[in-house]
Design a protein around this motif. Structure first.
Motif, PDB file in Angstrom:
ATOM      1  N   ILE A   1       0.869  -1.196   0.000  1.00  0.00           N
ATOM      2  CA  ILE A   1       0.000   0.000   0.000  1.00  0.00           C
ATOM      3  C   ILE A   1       0.900   1.238   0.000  1.00  0.00           C
ATOM      4  CG2 ILE A   1      -1.904   1.216   1.098  1.00  0.00           C
ATOM      5  CD1 ILE A   1      -2.760  -1.556   2.221  1.00  0.00           C
ATOM      6  N   ILE A   2       0.762   1.997  -1.075  1.00  0.00           N
ATOM      7  CA  ILE A   2       1.728   3.054  -1.406  1.00  0.00           C
ATOM      8  C   ILE A   2       1.128   4.439  -1.166  1.00  0.00           C
ATOM      9  CG2 ILE A   2       3.067   4.041  -3.352  1.00  0.00           C
ATOM     10  CD1 ILE A   2       4.057   1.261  -2.555  1.00  0.00           C
ATOM     11  N   SER A   3       1.903   5.266  -0.513  1.00  0.00           N
ATOM     12  CA  SER A   3       1.476   6.662  -0.362  1.00  0.00           C
ATOM     13  C   SER A   3       1.684   7.378  -1.695  1.00  0.00           C
ATOM     14  CB  SER A   3       2.320   7.341   0.725  1.00  0.00           C
ATOM     15  OG  SER A   3       2.241   8.739   0.536  1.00  0.00           O
ATOM     16  N   PRO A   4       0.603   7.930  -2.279  1.00  0.00           N
ATOM     17  CA  PRO A   4       0.758   8.596  -3.577  1.00  0.00           C
ATOM     18  C   PRO A   4       1.688   9.807  -3.510  1.00  0.00           C
ATOM     19  CG  PRO A   4      -1.543   8.100  -3.168  1.00  0.00           C
ATOM     20  CD  PRO A   4      -0.819   7.841  -1.883  1.00  0.00           C
ATOM     21  N   SER A   5       1.872  10.376  -2.325  1.00  0.00           N
ATOM     22  CA  SER A   5       2.736  11.570  -2.265  1.00  0.00           C
ATOM     23  C   SER A   5       4.223  11.208  -2.185  1.00  0.00           C
ATOM     24  CB  SER A   5       2.337  12.472  -1.101  1.00  0.00           C
ATOM     25  OG  SER A   5       2.332  11.733   0.087  1.00  0.00           O
TER      26      SER A   5
END
Ligand code: AMP
Ligand code: MG
Length: 365
Positions: free
Chosen positions: A283-287
C-alpha cells in the motif's frame, strides 16, 4: 460524491475476518442443556441432511476466494458457486495488470498516446476509483502504480530513490481523463500507469453476491482475500468474523457479529518483504511513492464491497486521525484502524469491543 447506497445497520456492533479468519457463531448454551437439542436434531436428521452450508474455495485473482451459503440442493449449490468463480475469472481477465491482454493492460500500454475507448464496465469502475480519489484528497489513487509497479514484493525488489523521484510526478489521479460521451480514457502525460488492486476485489465480491442472490440464495458469504460481503445472516444469527491481528500469527484482534453487509481489511502483512529492518509493502502513499508506515491495518464496514474495498485502502493511507474523520463524514460506514503502535481506533458507530484474551503465539514481523 462517492455514491453510497442507503444502508441501515441492524447490528451496531460488527466484526471482520480479513477474509481469512472466519469463525462460526458460538453456541451460547451450556453443554448439559444442549443434550435435548442434540437428541431432537437427531430425530430430524434425515430431513436436515439434505440441506447444509455449502463451502467452496478457489485461488483466483492472486488470492483466496471463498463462497459459502445455505442451499437445500447440492447440485444447485455447485452450479451457483461455479458461476461465482467464473465471474471472478472474468474480472481477473479484464482488470489484471499482470495479464498483458487484459483491458486494463491495454489502457496502460496505449492511453498515454491517445484517448482509447473502453468497456462500460471498466469505465464505471474507473469513475468510482476517481470519485474515491476526490473524496480522499488523493490518498486513494490508482495511478500509484506509476511507481508501484517497480516493486516486486515476492522477490524483494524495490525501486531506487532516483527511480522513485523520476516516476513520482506521474502519480496523480487528475492525469486520468475520462470522457463519458465516447466512453474513453486518456492519460494526460506519459509514464502514468493504473492498477485497480485497491478496488477490483470488492467489485468482484459484489458481483459474486449478486449471482448468489439471483440463484435464490438467502444466506451466504463471498470473500476475496481481505474483502467480504454477507448476504442475509448465518441461520438467524450474525456471522462471527474476526479482524486479523496484524502482528500475531493466527490471532484475531477483534471479533464482532455481522449480517447483510460488506467488510474489507487492508493490511501491511498481505504482501511485503523486510530489508534492513524496514517493511516494504503493497500500500503506497501517492505523495511519496513509498509504503505507508503509519498503519498496520484498516477495516471498513459498509453497504457494498466495492465501497469498503476502496475505503479500506484509503483509510490505510490516511491513518487513524484523518481516516476516522473521513469515516465520520460518511453515512453508513464504520471502521477500525490499527495504527503502527498496535493501538486500535474505532469509528463512533461501533460499540466498544469485548476485550479478546491476549493472543497466543510468537510475535511475527
Ligand atoms: P487492499 O488490500 O484492498 O488495500 O489493496 C491493496 C492494493 O491496492 C495494492 O496491492 C495495490 O494494488 C493497490 N494500492 C496500493 N496503494 C494504493 C493507493 N494509494 N491507492 C489506490 N490503490 C492502491
Ligand atoms: Mg482495498
Amino acid at each position: 460524491m462517492w455514491s453510497l447506497l442507503p444502508w441501515l445497520a441492524r447490528h451496531r456492533k460488527y466484526s471482520y475476518d480479513g477474509g481469512i479468519l472466519i469463525t462460526p457463531p458460538i453456541f451460547p448454551m451450556p453443554i448439559p442443556l444442549l443434550m435435548p437439542v442434540v437428541v431432537l436434531l437427531m430425530l430430524f436428521l434425515p430431513v436436515a441432511a439434505t440441506a447444509d452450508w455449502y463451502k467452496q474455495e478457489q485461488a483466483i485473482m492472486g488470492t483466496r476466494i471463498v463462497v459459502e451459503f445455505w442451499d437445500e440442493d447440492k447440485v444447485h449449490a455447485e452450479q451457483c458457486a461455479e458461476q461465482v468463480f467464473n465471474e471472478m475469472r472474468r474480472i481477473d481477465a479484464l482488470m489484471s495488470p499482470y495479464k498483458p491482454n487484459s483491458e486494463l493492460s491495454r489502457i496502460n500500454q496505449q492511453a498515454a498516446g491517445q484517448a482509447i475507448q473502453i468497456s462500460e464496465e471498466l469505465f464505471n469502475l474507473l469513475e468510482k476509483a476517481l470519485q474515491m480519489s476526490q473524496l480522499s484528497n488523493g490518498a486513494f489513487d490508482i495511478t500509484f502504480s506509476s511507481v508501484g509497479h517497480l516493486y516486486n514484493y515476492r522477490e524483494g525488489i524495490k525501486p531506487s530513490e532516483a527511480d522513485i523521484q523520476q516516476s513520482l510526478a506521474a502519480i496523480n489521479f487528475r492525469h486520468v481523463l475520462l470522457n463519458k460521451t465516447n466512453r474513453s480514457v486518456h492519460f494526460a502525460r506519459s509514464g502514468v500507469r493504473i492498477d485497480l488492486g485497491g478496488i477490483a476485489k470488492g467489485y468482484a465480491v459484489d458481483n459474486g453476491i449478486a449471482i448468489l442472490a439471483k440463484c435464490g440464495i438467502k444466506g451466504g458469504l463471498v470473500s476475496a482475500g481481505g474483502d467480504s460481503r454477507i448476504l442475509g445472516d448465518r441461520g438467524n444469527r450474525p456471522w462471527m468474523m474476526g479482524v486479523r491481528h496484524p502482528r500475531k500469527k493466527d490471532a484475531v484482534a477483534v471479533t464482532l457479529p455481522l449480517s447483510n453487509t460488506a467488510i474489507s481489511t487492508s493490511g501491511d502483512y498481505e504482501r511485503f518483504f523486510i530489508e534492513d529492518g524496514k517493511r516494504y509493502h503493497h500500500i503506497i502513499s501517492p505523495s511519496t511513492g513509498k509504503s505507508v508506515s503509519t498503519t498496520w491495518s484498516a477495516t471498513v464496514i459498509g453497504p457494498d464491497a466495492t465501497t469498503t474495498d476502496a475505503l479500506s485502502t484509503t483509510l490505510f493511507v490516511l491513518g487513524p486521525e484523518k481516516g476516522l474523520q473521513l469515516v465520520e463524514s460518511l453515512e453508513g460506514i464504520d471502521a477500525v484502524i490499527i495504527d503502527a503502535q498496535g493501538q486500535m481506533h474505532y469509528s463512533s458507530g461501533l460499540m466498544p469491543p469485548t476485550p479478546e484474551p491476549a493472543p497466543a503465539g510468537p510475535e511475527i514481523r
